[in-house]
Design an enzyme around this catalytic site. Structure first.
Site, PDB file in Angstrom:
ATOM      1  N   ASN A  18       0.825  -1.200   0.000  1.00  0.00           N
ATOM      2  CA  ASN A  18       0.000   0.000   0.000  1.00  0.00           C
ATOM      3  C   ASN A  18       0.861   1.252   0.000  1.00  0.00           C
ATOM      4  O   ASN A  18       2.033   1.209   0.363  1.00  0.00           O
ATOM      5  CB  ASN A  18      -0.932  -0.006   1.214  1.00  0.00           C
ATOM      6  CG  ASN A  18      -1.966  -1.099   1.122  1.00  0.00           C
ATOM      7  OD1 ASN A  18      -2.478  -1.392   0.046  1.00  0.00           O
ATOM      8  ND2 ASN A  18      -2.274  -1.740   2.236  1.00  0.00           N
ATOM      9  N   CYS A  19       0.239   2.350  -0.388  1.00  0.00           N
ATOM     10  CA  CYS A  19       0.871   3.658  -0.450  1.00  0.00           C
ATOM     11  C   CYS A  19       1.599   3.942   0.862  1.00  0.00           C
ATOM     12  O   CYS A  19       1.036   3.682   1.921  1.00  0.00           O
ATOM     13  CB  CYS A  19      -0.213   4.700  -0.712  1.00  0.00           C
ATOM     14  SG  CYS A  19       0.406   6.370  -0.856  1.00  0.00           S
ATOM     15  N   PRO A  20       2.827   4.395   0.820  1.00  0.00           N
ATOM     16  CA  PRO A  20       3.626   4.842  -0.324  1.00  0.00           C
ATOM     17  C   PRO A  20       4.606   3.803  -0.854  1.00  0.00           C
ATOM     18  O   PRO A  20       5.451   4.120  -1.680  1.00  0.00           O
ATOM     19  CB  PRO A  20       4.399   6.035   0.268  1.00  0.00           C
ATOM     20  CG  PRO A  20       4.721   5.573   1.658  1.00  0.00           C
ATOM     21  CD  PRO A  20       3.479   4.791   2.098  1.00  0.00           C
TER      22      PRO A  20
END
Length: 82
Positions: A18-20
């Site tokens: 998941n981000c980042p």
């Protein structure tokens, strides 16, 4: 891109991150490649559809192709000169 060149492009599996993390890992991987080299990124993070194109624009890489897949996205990136 001709099929013979498509097969020689590495695929970087960033699924499940998941981000980042997809952008951070893509940045590190591309930094180790020569300018003009190409890399497919595979992601499942919905935000990658925004983050990867923005990263390419910011870092000077070319986003050559983007595809929606059943479980996420695929991006073909050409390493920039920077």
């Amino acid at each position: 891109m001709p099929a013979e060149h498509r097969e020689s492009v590495a695929v970087y599996d960033l699924k499940g991150l998941n981000c980042p993390l997809p952008v951070l890992k893509a940045r590190k991987r591309l930094a180790g490649m020569r300018p003009g080299a190409r890399l497919w990124l595979e992601t499942t993070d919905p935000l990658a559809a925004i983050d990867i194109p923005a990263f390419c624009a910011e870092a000077g890489h070319r986003l050559l192709e983007r595809r929606t897949t059943p479980d996420g996205h695929r991006f073909l990136i050409e390493r920039g000169a920077a």
